[in-house]
Design a protein around this motif. Structure first.
Motif, short mmCIF file in Angstrom:
data_model
loop_
_atom_site.label_atom_id
_atom_site.label_comp_id
_atom_site.label_asym_id
_atom_site.label_seq_id
_atom_site.Cartn_x
_atom_site.Cartn_y
_atom_site.Cartn_z
N MET A 261 0.84 -1.18 0.00
CA MET A 261 0.00 0.00 0.00
C MET A 261 0.88 1.24 0.00
N MET B 64 -3.56 3.20 -1.49
CA MET B 64 -3.86 2.40 -2.68
C MET B 64 -3.01 1.14 -2.69
N VAL B 65 -3.64 0.00 -2.95
CA VAL B 65 -2.97 -1.29 -2.97
C VAL B 65 -2.48 -1.58 -4.39
N SER B 66 -1.22 -2.01 -4.51
CA SER B 66 -0.65 -2.21 -5.84
C SER B 66 -0.48 -3.67 -6.23
N MET C 101 -2.23 1.85 -11.87
CA MET C 101 -2.22 1.66 -10.42
C MET C 101 -3.62 1.80 -9.83
N ASP C 102 -4.39 2.77 -10.31
CA ASP C 102 -5.76 2.97 -9.81
C ASP C 102 -6.61 1.73 -10.07
N ASN D 189 -5.68 -1.12 -7.79
CA ASN D 189 -6.27 -0.87 -6.47
C ASN D 189 -7.73 -1.32 -6.44
N GLU D 190 -8.48 -1.01 -7.49
CA GLU D 190 -9.88 -1.43 -7.55
C GLU D 190 -9.99 -2.95 -7.53
N ARG E 230 -10.07 3.40 -0.91
CA ARG E 230 -8.75 3.42 -0.29
C ARG E 230 -8.73 2.44 0.89
N ARG E 231 -7.55 1.87 1.13
CA ARG E 231 -7.35 1.07 2.35
C ARG E 231 -6.74 1.98 3.40
#
Length: 365
Positions: free
Chosen positions: A7, A12-14, A72-73, A76-77, A181-182
């Motif tokens: 994160m 955001m998680v990658s 990246m977005d 994350n989704e 978001r996390r």
């Protein structure tokens, strides 16, 4: 947070678990019917899996937006959808494809469409209060599960709540985690994102985002479902921002004709300016307005048991403010807001949020 997740400072998680397929999407799926929705950077179409004959919704997301790489977005989704796979009220992810220009999410198809359609329908076709109570329980159960996993949606609105069927009225599915978001226990996330009518006051004042940010949006959402009116919608952005920052809400009998006083009390627990004083999703599920109408899925949801160690919410620490403000435009599948009834006039928001100084200038003018 699992070790497999990475994160960044904006929550955001990658890293994802789903295998991204690069073989041709159309070798395995046929596109059928009309588009289900379209946004600035995405389009959703119904598709049929050739091997099984099962219907799905294919969400085609552009990887480059306004000249910037937004892969990246999208990852994350995908990561958020993976983390919510046990949640019956979040749309399920089937598989993922990638082309040179797009990433395609193959999702569960919610055939009933957006609840927005029934929010603005005529009285005989719109939601009854009993309908709203049942759907509200499902929304809150789904959101409570997300919050226990430290995920905030940040774009909860009628266009992002789908129905498995419209007639008879089915169950809800929460969709579009493009802005989600996390949150962890040590970092603050400060961003301006979401849809103007539904954003919480802390978004406009550039204060830390939390699970309470979603709860404000749910308050607006329930208001819309019960009345067909948008509580903060003004004739322009400045008026809408002022209505939100000053919590200008009309709770009159004219607006809530035929709606119980308990429902109004419920909304008042959410449309509170101080996020720490807002009801949580768990609080809402215990509210008298929802009492006796528990949906059976709520008792089956494993993530609503006692939270695992390390997942308890806590007050975030306060590091130095981020030097930059990340402006994120929602790429949701929005219906036209012009259909929404509004006591303060109708206005369609199409532009992303302005920068923070511009917001402050608008609020002071």
């Amino acid at each position: 947070m699992p070790d497999s997740m990475m994160m960044n400072k904006n929550g955001m998680v990658s890293k994802i678990q789903t295998r991204i397929r690069t073989d041709p999407f159309k070798s395995n799926y046929d596109l059928v019917g009309k588009e289900l929705g379209r946004g600035k950077f995405a389009v959703v179409k119904k598709c049929v899996e050739k091997a099984t004959g099962k219907e799905h919704a294919a969400k085609f997301l552009r990887k480059r937006r306004k000249g910037e790489d937004c892969r990246m977005d999208i990852l994350n989704e995908i990561a958020v959808l993976e983390s919510a796979k046990a949640n019956p009220f979040v749309v399920s992810l089937h598989e993922v494809y990638e082309t040179p220009t797009e990433i395609i999410l193959v999702l569960e198809c919610a055939a009933g469409g957006e609840i927005f359609n029934q929010c603005v329908a005529d009285n005989d076709e719109g939601f009854t209060e009993k309908d709203v109570i049942r759907l509200a329980r499902q929304i809150l159960t789904g959101v409570a599960c997300l919050h226990r996993n430290n995920v905030v949606h940040l774009d909860l609105k009628p266009q992002n709540i789908l129905l498995t069927s419209s007639r008879p009225l089915g169950d809800i599915r929460i969709v579009d985690f493009g802005l989600s978001r996390r949150m962890d226990n040590v970092k603050e996330v400060r961003e301006i994102l979401g849809t103007p009518e539904y954003v919480a006051p802390e978004i406009l004042s550039y204060e830390p985002i939390s699970t309470a940010t979603d709860m404000w949006s749910i308050g607006v959402l329930i208001y819309v479902m019960l009345t067909g009116e948008s509580p903060f919608l003004g004739e322009d952005k400045q008026e809408t921002f002022l209505n939100i920052s000053q919590v200008n809400v009309d709770y009159s009998q004219d607006v809530f004709e035929g709606v119980s006083s308990l429902a109004v009390e419920f909304i008042k627990t959410l449309l509170v300016k101080n996020p720490r004083k807002r009801a949580t999703a768990e609080d809402c599920l215990k509210h008298a307005w929802l009492g006796g109408h528990a949906d059976h899925h709520a008792r089956l949801l494993p993530s609503l048991a006692e939270p695992e160690a390390g997942q308890l919410e806590s007050e975030p620490e306060s590091p130095a403010p981020s030097p930059e403000l990340l402006i994120v435009a929602s790429y949701t599948m929005c219906s036209s807001q012009s259909e929404m009834k509004a006591g303060r006039g109708a206005f369609t928001f199409e532009d992303p949020f302005p920068t923070r100084p511009e917001i402050q200038q608008e609020l002071i003018c």
